[in-house]
Design a protein around this motif. Sequence first.
Motif, PDB file in Angstrom:
ATOM      1  N   ILE A   1       0.853  -1.188   0.000  1.00 17.84           N
ATOM      2  CA  ILE A   1       0.000   0.000   0.000  1.00 17.84           C
ATOM      3  C   ILE A   1       0.891   1.241   0.000  1.00 17.84           C
ATOM      4  N   TYR A   2       0.667   2.098  -0.960  1.00 15.67           N
ATOM      5  CA  TYR A   2       1.358   3.385  -1.047  1.00 15.67           C
ATOM      6  C   TYR A   2       0.365   4.476  -0.648  1.00 15.67           C
ATOM      7  N   ALA A   3       0.839   5.481   0.050  1.00 14.55           N
ATOM      8  CA  ALA A   3      -0.051   6.577   0.440  1.00 14.55           C
ATOM      9  C   ALA A   3       0.710   7.890   0.496  1.00 14.55           C
ATOM     10  N   ASN A   4       0.029   8.960   0.071  1.00 16.85           N
ATOM     11  CA  ASN A   4       0.595  10.303   0.146  1.00 16.85           C
ATOM     12  C   ASN A   4       0.033  10.984   1.396  1.00 16.85           C
ATOM     13  N   PHE A   5       0.874  11.141   2.401  1.00 19.48           N
ATOM     14  CA  PHE A   5       0.440  11.688   3.685  1.00 19.48           C
ATOM     15  C   PHE A   5       0.631  13.202   3.784  1.00 19.48           C
ATOM     16  N   GLN A   6       0.996  13.837   2.682  1.00 23.29           N
ATOM     17  CA  GLN A   6       1.085  15.293   2.628  1.00 23.29           C
ATOM     18  C   GLN A   6       1.911  15.880   3.776  1.00 23.29           C
ATOM     19  N   GLY A   7       3.075  15.274   4.013  1.00 20.17           N
ATOM     20  CA  GLY A   7       3.992  15.821   4.996  1.00 20.17           C
ATOM     21  C   GLY A   7       3.915  15.205   6.367  1.00 20.17           C
ATOM     22  N   ALA A   8       2.844  14.446   6.656  1.00 21.83           N
ATOM     23  CA  ALA A   8       2.733  13.788   7.957  1.00 21.83           C
ATOM     24  C   ALA A   8       3.590  12.524   7.988  1.00 21.83           C
ATOM     25  N   ASP A   9       4.079  12.184   9.161  1.00 21.05           N
ATOM     26  CA  ASP A   9       4.830  10.942   9.352  1.00 21.05           C
ATOM     27  C   ASP A   9       3.848   9.874   9.821  1.00 21.05           C
ATOM     28  N   PRO A  10       3.516   8.869   8.978  1.00 19.14           N
ATOM     29  CA  PRO A  10       2.489   7.894   9.337  1.00 19.14           C
ATOM     30  C   PRO A  10       2.863   7.009  10.514  1.00 19.14           C
ATOM     31  N   ASN A  11       4.158   6.929  10.835  1.00 22.56           N
ATOM     32  CA  ASN A  11       4.559   6.122  11.984  1.00 22.56           C
ATOM     33  C   ASN A  11       4.439   6.896  13.294  1.00 22.56           C
ATOM     34  N   GLU A  12       4.340   8.211  13.191  1.00 26.48           N
ATOM     35  CA  GLU A  12       4.134   9.049  14.368  1.00 26.48           C
ATOM     36  C   GLU A  12       2.656   9.373  14.567  1.00 26.48           C
ATOM     37  N   GLU A  13       1.928   9.549  13.441  1.00 20.93           N
ATOM     38  CA  GLU A  13       0.490   9.820  13.506  1.00 20.93           C
ATOM     39  C   GLU A  13      -0.270   8.500  13.665  1.00 20.93           C
TER      40      GLU A  13
END
Length: 638
Positions: free
Chosen positions: A182-194
């Motif tokens: 799965i690829y995702a564009n988090f627009q600058g957010a860190d998905p491992n922190e959020e």
Amino acid sequence: MEYYVANNGSDCGPGTKERPFQTISKAALAAMPGDVVTVHEGVYREWVKPRFKGLSNKRRITYQAAEGEKVVIKGSERITSWRNVDGNVWKVTIPNSFFGDYNPYELEVFGDWLVSTETRHLGDVYLNGMSFYEANSLEELEDPKIRTEVMDSWTKKVTSVPSPEQTKYVWFAKVDENQTTIYANFQGADPNEEFVEINVRRSCFYPLETGIDYITVRGFEMAQAATPWAPPTGDQPGLLGPNWSKGWIIEDNIIHDAKCSALSIGKEATTGNNYCSIRKDKPGYQYQLEAVFSAERAGWSKEKIGSHIVRNNVIYDCGQNGIVGHLGGVFSEIYHNHIYNIALKREFYGHEIAGIKLHAAIDVQIHDNRIHNCSLGLWLDWEAQGTRVSRNLFYQNNRDFFVEVSHGPYIVDHNILASKYSIDNVSQGGAYVNNLICGRMNHRKEMERSTQYHLPHSTKVAGFSFVYGGDDRFYNNIFVGEDSAEGVGTAHYDGYTTSLEEYIEEVHKVPGDAESFNLVEQPVYIDHNMYLGSANAFKKEETNRINHDFHADVKIIETEDDEVYLSCELPEDFEIFAGKIYTTAALPRVRIVDAEYECPDGNDVSLDIDLGDNKKKGDGVVGPAAEMKSKKNYIKIW
């Protein structure tokens, strides 16, 4: 017996208050008729599949959140192993075994009546609770310019579009024999922190077997399930639902982020499962006809199916429906629910989308609901017979109410329909009484699809009919045409007969059989309505009030305390223009079905309860609320 569940419990324990189970699913394997399962605060990532049924209203199995505690059941899992690919794009690779036999990133949104041309999957990605959009390619995900061009092209096709701020959050998946990436564009957010979650399970609370009767589900929050497209000719699983059973009570829940449908009271697969899309040999219409007879042969009746209560739930942010059902919802009651933001994400489109979308809503009572910001508010399709839509609040929908290829008798009374497009009427046999109708109305015949009607208060098929148009009743309504809106009022019935006697006389002036009935417009019964602004009246209406120069300035006002008020102005003679209370005796019987307007128990109906749940005495004002008055009004309606 009462079983208990807590996050710090153990499924090896006895499920007592002192030694609770850890999962609701474990309790569902133990609970027997008369038992209660109480779940303590926490997030439970599981699909609860009740195993045993209750035996009656007095011996039901109850699943409930502990009083005052927040209990969340999710169809998703949290993912914290994302790797940065480039800039804002991250990826995670998961073994297919993680999903079991249901991989939402491989399974497509598919089925009868779906008309989307772009492939969409049942998966989703959530950043701090916000769902993403599926991209068409990895290139689109990585290149904001491509994504913008796609969205600009796409938004021209729909009447309600998502927020540009939200649509920039996108995902794309690749599935091979062994793993899902799965690829995702988090627009600058860190998905491992959020806080990032992905869809994993089809449902949150839904039995695998049919006939799991008399279950109560109370007080939960349920979210983020990979529910499939749920047409009337297919299996109709939801995030939550009884799966072709009887006597469920679903109350006081918060339900959101179902990929397709949140709460299902619909059919199951043995009566047809997307045969039109799979076999492609017959139209969906034909398979839907067959589904009704298949269900009847399988025991579809009041004794075995339906009679559910759906009340006091909040349902929002779902891709297809808030509540969906074909056949399985008969004799049910749906009330005091708040339904909003349904099918506004617009990732896919089809003909089975609404806040509430029901087929064969026989004797279903839909009242005191608040439905807004939906692609379509309420859609009654096929066999709306004995159905009553009463005291509901519709606003800010693309359309408020659609009733299709039904023959009545059905009642629409004391509702507010405040959107710019209020009613699509492709049916006959309706009684519209004491409503406030503020938007366009569309009325048409359907002479190519003949659909079933039933013996009164029964699932037994009595016959078939086309929709000839007419045979409708409009009494005591207020029609408001704001800003020169067209199509508001009853003028589209001009040319129709006004009594059954006149209709019969006209039909038999020309010798013949069916063709003679096709030449004459069915009777309509229209009287004592008020028309303001650009609203126009039926020419043969004997008693009405028309004021084309009056500006009612209707507004639905929401407060920070989640209260809702109706603000409007009414003419000085409004209170003088009193309308009577309509009952079974005052509502002419329906021609095709040859049936009266009655309560589900067969007793006479009296339309004497207004929008504020006040019992009216004697003659009252027209419109939905007894407290409406001349000049300025500011009335609490939710």
